[in-house]
Design a protein around this motif. Structure first.
Motif: not given
Length: 173
Positions: A136, A140, A143
């Motif tokens: 993560y 990102t 996710l």
């Protein structure tokens, strides 16, 4: 950006700065900064080495995932040949960016979750949680993968009536 931050130059955080425009890069910048604090600023070659090491590890982890899911040597061999021939993966090693590292961490996460679901051994969760956290940070958008695994743990908890899966789901998020 990581080298600038180490040098005390925080222009990337200004209103029109890179990190203000692309805040999803903060995790990767933090990891790069940590690496640069060890090896020295502007040592991008080290990140390229990390990418280069991540490629064969990614191929190996994909091989392991296929082995566990299909238990068929032909499928494992086909995967290995196709993955080894995926030249764009090698081309990404020269970029100081998180695609290759994220791929490796995502595959590690998937393999650890599959192994945990098969064996119920806690050691796989101890692999999965740090892999998810680092993944993560690097990218990102992983996710999406982490949320999918969260849902898998929820479904497993209720279908198998093993409530430890609920704890694993919470720990993963």
């Amino acid at each position: 950006m990581a080298s600038y931050i180490i040098e005390g130059n925080f222009i990337g955080f200004s209103k029109s700065g890179y990190l203000n425009l692309y805040p999803q890069q903060l995790g990767l910048i933090a990891i790069t900064e940590a690496i640069f604090r060890v090896v020295g600023t502007y040592q991008y070659l080290v990140f390229q080495y990390i990418n280069a090491i991540s490629v064969p590890i990614s191929i190996y982890l994909g091989y392991k995932v296929n082995g566990v899911l299909f238990q068929n040597k032909k499928i494992e061999l086909c995967y290995s040949m196709l993955a080894a021939g995926c030249f764009p993966l090698y081309f990404y090693t020269s970029f100081v960016y998180g695609e290759v590292l994220s791929l490796m961490l995502s595959l590690l996460l998937v393999w650890a979750v599959i192994m945990y679901c098969k064996t119920n051994k806690l050691k796989w969760i101890l692999v999965a949680i740090p892999a998810a956290a680092l993944d993560y940070l690097v990218r990102t958008n992983t996710l999406i993968l982490i949320f999918a695994i969260f849902l898998i743990f929820i479904v497993y908890a209720f279908s198998k009536k093993i409530w430890l899966y609920l704890l694993m789901a919470v720990l993963l998020i």
